[in-house]
Enzyme design. Structure first.
Site, PDB file in Angstrom:
ATOM      1  N   ALA A  40       1.085  -1.277   0.585  1.00 19.25           N
ATOM      2  CA  ALA A  40      -0.383  -0.073   0.275  1.00 19.25           C
ATOM      3  C   ALA A  40       0.911   1.065   0.236  1.00 19.25           C
ATOM      4  O   ALA A  40       0.190   2.355  -0.710  1.00 19.25           O
ATOM      5  CB  ALA A  40      -0.818   0.297   0.840  1.00 19.25           C
ATOM      6  N   HIS A  94      -6.339   4.447  -2.393  1.00 21.82           N
ATOM      7  CA  HIS A  94      -6.758   5.884  -1.236  1.00 21.82           C
ATOM      8  C   HIS A  94      -5.999   7.066  -1.967  1.00 21.82           C
ATOM      9  O   HIS A  94      -4.741   6.933  -2.224  1.00 21.82           O
ATOM     10  CB  HIS A  94      -6.541   5.549   0.374  1.00 21.82           C
ATOM     11  CG  HIS A  94      -7.044   6.281   1.271  1.00 21.82           C
ATOM     12  ND1 HIS A  94      -6.653   7.706   1.667  1.00 21.82           N
ATOM     13  CD2 HIS A  94      -8.851   6.878   1.842  1.00 21.82           C
ATOM     14  CE1 HIS A  94      -7.804   8.232   1.698  1.00 21.82           C
ATOM     15  NE2 HIS A  94      -8.844   7.020   2.294  1.00 21.82           N
ATOM     16  N   VAL A 126      -4.751   9.600  -0.360  1.00 20.06           N
ATOM     17  CA  VAL A 126      -2.960  10.013   0.462  1.00 20.06           C
ATOM     18  C   VAL A 126      -2.081   9.106   0.163  1.00 20.06           C
ATOM     19  O   VAL A 126      -1.033   9.084   0.189  1.00 20.06           O
ATOM     20  CB  VAL A 126      -3.503   9.557   2.084  1.00 20.06           C
ATOM     21  CG1 VAL A 126      -4.007  10.662   3.214  1.00 20.06           C
ATOM     22  CG2 VAL A 126      -3.286   7.665   2.460  1.00 20.06           C
ATOM     23  N   LYS A 127      -2.834   7.804  -1.447  1.00 17.68           N
ATOM     24  CA  LYS A 127      -1.228   6.863  -1.533  1.00 17.68           C
ATOM     25  C   LYS A 127      -0.740   7.584  -2.209  1.00 17.68           C
ATOM     26  O   LYS A 127      -1.788   8.392  -3.405  1.00 17.68           O
ATOM     27  CB  LYS A 127      -2.321   5.705  -1.824  1.00 17.68           C
ATOM     28  CG  LYS A 127      -3.074   5.093  -0.072  1.00 17.68           C
ATOM     29  CD  LYS A 127      -1.466   4.677   0.145  1.00 17.68           C
ATOM     30  CE  LYS A 127      -2.361   4.677   2.302  1.00 17.68           C
ATOM     31  NZ  LYS A 127      -3.115   3.208   2.152  1.00 17.68           N
ATOM     32  N   HIS A 128      -0.314   6.864  -3.673  1.00 17.58           N
ATOM     33  CA  HIS A 128       0.296   7.668  -4.175  1.00 17.58           C
ATOM     34  C   HIS A 128      -0.508   7.759  -6.041  1.00 17.58           C
ATOM     35  O   HIS A 128       0.006   9.018  -6.245  1.00 17.58           O
ATOM     36  CB  HIS A 128       1.978   6.815  -5.070  1.00 17.58           C
ATOM     37  CG  HIS A 128       2.479   6.518  -4.155  1.00 17.58           C
ATOM     38  ND1 HIS A 128       2.542   4.968  -3.045  1.00 17.58           N
ATOM     39  CD2 HIS A 128       4.182   6.725  -4.127  1.00 17.58           C
ATOM     40  CE1 HIS A 128       4.254   5.180  -2.409  1.00 17.58           C
ATOM     41  NE2 HIS A 128       4.649   6.801  -3.262  1.00 17.58           N
TER      42      HIS A 128
END
Ligand SMILES: *Cc1c(COP(=O)(O)O)cnc(C)c1O
Length: 399
Positions: A172, A196, A198-200
């Site tokens: 993740a 999500h 906030v992810k890359h």
């Protein structure tokens, strides 16, 4: 006694900035919007062609044979754990420092989580501890690439082969990371990602599993679609109404609208990764002089994807604890965060009988951790603000 502390915002001084800088945030451009709009009017809102297009593009980005899109990163872990054959009574080894979902996927399937400690330097799962935790009931190891730095994958895979265990890599944090020059997503038999915000890259909510095994891919495609052995579009193509539900699955599908966003986001991924590395280089350079904090490190043969920039406070050199320093950052409008509360400390796991104190490395490092903001759309000023606040706070609380 501490004159420097007067200028801290927590003590009534002027904050470093006027608006809160979060620790992570998505970046949506006109290109994303136009692809999503096209999907909205394409005739397929879900189970359409964008799903396969996104999966193919994602698989190719991580040099994997197959990618299976699902509704979120937790569903990705659930699908991978199902494909790995985890069932009631099985033991699955999970690191103590991670997001709860890494362990919850075992519980969904009736398995028992065996939490093991992490390595002090990387906070990735400690392979020596994994080896000690293996019993005849052990079914799988879930390795988490903490903050974006790949775990000791080679040793974990070797251990799994010796003991006939499955490996699930919770990546993740690690989309874009490499391990011995191989892209994360092509190293382990089942690698999961989260999309999500906030992810890359993001699809709002979303997840992906990559694998090189066609049987595992097929099992996960069925699992995300109620356990039904053909999908709607395939039946439409052959004008067939017949299908069979062969096992109990879920509706974990990702929509075409979301996949369109994913396709647009994916095109910018390597650029964003480069920007993350630039920000990290600025932090490293500006903060390495500070003896009150330890900075995250990379290791030879591995490139981090830098989802997080977790610093550790040297509490013995500071007059304040982590809680107060956290508040001091927030008052300066720097949205630091803590990754993560040890999973067995959560009341749900505590009620299952896990007791604090069994994981000395992870539990003690947790008390000292703070993640600084890190996301590709941070401006030079944002980066400078984080550095300024950090130096200001460290100076004020230095013993
Ligand atoms: C974000 C995350 C997940 C879960 O992803 P969702 O898309 O939020 O369900 C799982 N594991 C780790 C380590 C994560 O950071």
């Amino acid at each position: 006694m501490e004159p420097m502390s007067h200028n801290l915002a927590i003590n009534g001084g002027t904050p470093v900035r006027n608006t809160l800088l979060p620790y992570g945030r998505q970046l949506i451009g006109e290109d994303d919007i136009s692809l999503v709009c096209e999907a909205l009017t394409s005739g397929w809102l879900t189970t359409g062609p964008k799903v396969e297009e996104f999966e193919k593009a994602f698989a190719s980005a991580v040099q994997a044979e197959y990618a299976v899109a699902v509704s979120n990163g937790t569903a990705a872990l659930h699908a991978a754990a199902f494909a790995a054959g985890i069932g009631p009574g099985d033991e699955v080894i999970v690191p103590v420092i991670t997001f709860a979902a890494s362990a919850n996927c075992v519980r969904y399937l009736g398995g028992n989580v065996v939490f093991v400690d992490v390595e002090p330097k990387t906070l990735n799962i400690d392979v020596t501890q994994v080896e000690r935790a293996i019993t005849p009931k052990t079914k799988a190891i879930i390795a988490v690439d903490f903050a974006g730095l790949p775990a000791e994958l080679e040793k974990i895979i070797a251990l799994a082969q010796t003991h006939r265990l499955r490996v699930i890599e919770d990546a993740a944090h690690a989309f874009g990371a490499t391990y011995q020059r191989r892209a994360v997503g092509s190293v382990t038999e089942l690698t999961t990602f989260s999309l999500h915000p906030v992810k890359h890259i993001t699809t709002g909510e979303g997840g992906m599993i990559t694998t090189s095994d066609p049987m595992l891919a097929q099992t996960m495609r069925r699992f995300r679609n109620h356990g039904i052995n053909s999908d709607f579009r395939a039946r439409e193509a052959t004008a067939s109404w017949f299908y069979e539900m062969v096992e109990l699955g879920y509706n974990y599908r990702l929509t075409d609208i979301q996949c369109a966003l994913g396709i647009a986001q994916l095109r910018k991924h390597s650029l964003w990764l480069k920007r993350r590395r630039e920000i990290v280089a600025c932090y490293h350079e500006a903060l390495s002089c500070c003896d009150t904090i330890e900075l995250p490190t990379e290791l030879p043969n591995r490139e981090s994807a830098w989802h997080l920039y977790p610093i550790r406070l040297n509490l013995e050199l500071l007059t304040a604890g982590r809680a107060q320093i956290f508040q001091a950052f927030r008052k300066e409008n720097i949205g630091v965060n803590v990754h993560y509360i040890p999973v067995p400390w959560h009341p749900y796991y505590e009620k299952l009988g896990y007791q604090k104190g069994a994981w000395p490395v992870g539990e003690s490092v947790y008390e000292r951790m703070l993640s600084l903001p890190l996301f590709p759309s941070m401006s030079e000023q944002d980066v400078a603000d984080v550095i300024e606040a950090c130096l200001k706070i460290m100076k004020a609380y230095r013993r």
